[in-house]
Design a protein around this motif. Sequence first.
Motif, PDB file in Angstrom:
ATOM      1  N   ALA A  50       8.439  -8.730   9.796  1.00  0.00           N
ATOM      2  CA  ALA A  50       8.293 -10.041   9.155  1.00  0.00           C
ATOM      3  C   ALA A  50       9.002 -11.134   9.947  1.00  0.00           C
ATOM      4  O   ALA A  50       8.646 -12.306   9.848  1.00  0.00           O
ATOM      5  CB  ALA A  50       8.849  -9.994   7.735  1.00  0.00           C
ATOM      6  N   ALA A  54       4.201 -10.939  11.428  1.00  0.00           N
ATOM      7  CA  ALA A  54       3.855 -10.521  10.067  1.00  0.00           C
ATOM      8  C   ALA A  54       2.483  -9.859   9.989  1.00  0.00           C
ATOM      9  O   ALA A  54       2.219  -9.061   9.087  1.00  0.00           O
ATOM     10  CB  ALA A  54       3.899 -11.726   9.126  1.00  0.00           C
ATOM     11  N   ILE A  57       2.304  -6.000   9.662  1.00  0.00           N
ATOM     12  CA  ILE A  57       2.926  -5.316   8.530  1.00  0.00           C
ATOM     13  C   ILE A  57       1.951  -4.372   7.827  1.00  0.00           C
ATOM     14  O   ILE A  57       2.255  -3.189   7.609  1.00  0.00           O
ATOM     15  CB  ILE A  57       3.507  -6.336   7.530  1.00  0.00           C
ATOM     16  CG1 ILE A  57       4.711  -7.031   8.154  1.00  0.00           C
ATOM     17  CG2 ILE A  57       3.904  -5.649   6.222  1.00  0.00           C
ATOM     18  CD1 ILE A  57       5.310  -8.125   7.291  1.00  0.00           C
ATOM     19  N   GLN A 127       7.082 -13.652  -1.037  1.00  0.00           N
ATOM     20  CA  GLN A 127       7.397 -12.992   0.227  1.00  0.00           C
ATOM     21  C   GLN A 127       6.676 -11.654   0.373  1.00  0.00           C
ATOM     22  O   GLN A 127       6.018 -11.405   1.382  1.00  0.00           O
ATOM     23  CB  GLN A 127       8.901 -12.795   0.369  1.00  0.00           C
ATOM     24  CG  GLN A 127       9.651 -14.053   0.750  1.00  0.00           C
ATOM     25  CD  GLN A 127      11.104 -13.775   1.065  1.00  0.00           C
ATOM     26  OE1 GLN A 127      11.598 -12.664   0.893  1.00  0.00           O
ATOM     27  NE2 GLN A 127      11.815 -14.791   1.529  1.00  0.00           N
ATOM     28  N   SER A 128       6.809 -10.782  -0.626  1.00  0.00           N
ATOM     29  CA  SER A 128       6.175  -9.465  -0.530  1.00  0.00           C
ATOM     30  C   SER A 128       4.656  -9.576  -0.500  1.00  0.00           C
ATOM     31  O   SER A 128       3.985  -8.833   0.219  1.00  0.00           O
ATOM     32  CB  SER A 128       6.625  -8.567  -1.692  1.00  0.00           C
ATOM     33  OG  SER A 128       6.283  -9.142  -2.936  1.00  0.00           O
ATOM     34  N   MET A 131       3.573 -10.808   2.936  1.00  0.00           N
ATOM     35  CA  MET A 131       3.697  -9.734   3.920  1.00  0.00           C
ATOM     36  C   MET A 131       2.428  -8.899   3.997  1.00  0.00           C
ATOM     37  O   MET A 131       1.992  -8.492   5.084  1.00  0.00           O
ATOM     38  CB  MET A 131       4.893  -8.835   3.576  1.00  0.00           C
ATOM     39  CG  MET A 131       6.244  -9.453   3.846  1.00  0.00           C
ATOM     40  SD  MET A 131       7.584  -8.334   3.362  1.00  0.00           S
ATOM     41  CE  MET A 131       9.016  -9.356   3.731  1.00  0.00           C
ATOM     42  N   LEU A 140       6.930 -14.577   9.276  1.00  0.00           N
ATOM     43  CA  LEU A 140       6.375 -14.700   7.926  1.00  0.00           C
ATOM     44  C   LEU A 140       6.393 -16.152   7.453  1.00  0.00           C
ATOM     45  O   LEU A 140       7.400 -16.849   7.598  1.00  0.00           O
ATOM     46  CB  LEU A 140       7.187 -13.835   6.956  1.00  0.00           C
ATOM     47  CG  LEU A 140       6.603 -13.701   5.550  1.00  0.00           C
ATOM     48  CD1 LEU A 140       5.347 -12.827   5.577  1.00  0.00           C
ATOM     49  CD2 LEU A 140       7.640 -13.093   4.600  1.00  0.00           C
ATOM     50  N   SER A 159      10.602  -6.659   1.565  1.00  0.00           N
ATOM     51  CA  SER A 159       9.927  -5.681   2.408  1.00  0.00           C
ATOM     52  C   SER A 159       9.851  -4.317   1.724  1.00  0.00           C
ATOM     53  O   SER A 159       8.878  -3.579   1.920  1.00  0.00           O
ATOM     54  CB  SER A 159      10.641  -5.549   3.751  1.00  0.00           C
ATOM     55  OG  SER A 159      11.961  -5.074   3.588  1.00  0.00           O
TER      56      SER A 159
END
Length: 216
Positions: A50, A54, A57, A127-128, A131, A140, A159
């Motif tokens: 990230a 990104a 991922i 955020q998650s 990702m 990210l 993460s």
Amino acid sequence: MIASYPLDLFLFAISLLSFYGIGRFLRINKFFTSILVGLSASGLLVGALANFNAGLIRPALLIIILVGIALLCKYAKHIHFKKLNYPQYGFLLSIGLLILVLNFPSKVFIKDNYFQYNLHYTYYSNQSTEMLNARYKDRLRVTDFFAYEWSRYHFFNSSVQASLSGLVVQPGLFTYLLAQLLIAIFIILAVLENFFEKPKAQKVEAEKPEQIAKLG
């Protein structure tokens, strides 16, 4: 999204079992603890990606889960099922299922067919979710302020949640809430698992002097 809960739970279960394989590879034998260690290891890698790419991922998570499943198949052959403590693990699984049912996101956050929305939920889940949705080769980005990138950040919590949700095709807020709940459950179960093992270990240590005395 609510209708996809059964499928999401099934995909979460596959991911959790794959993390058990990774945890066993890292020489952690206890079931719930092994899953947490494998999940944390995956989270460290995802957090690192990230920070600079990104877009890698999601592919990386698929590879991690496939490797974990292969390791699971390898170690499953060496499990002595007759020696497993079925009462202990049955009790722990019952606790986990009870916590899951009582705190299921659709039950906690939906009242009278309305979602009890809070702006913080979107901030925490961004955020998650980003990702897993990222398709760019940069750091990210902030979903609500695209294409601004997140500043220096460790990304570990997000993460780990993304790692658990790696097989979910369309992750969103409910995916985040469910992943968060499952992680909390497995932390509790891992703590209890290690707590239950201590008396047994102490008993073995206590028996050693008696055995030495008898030999003498």
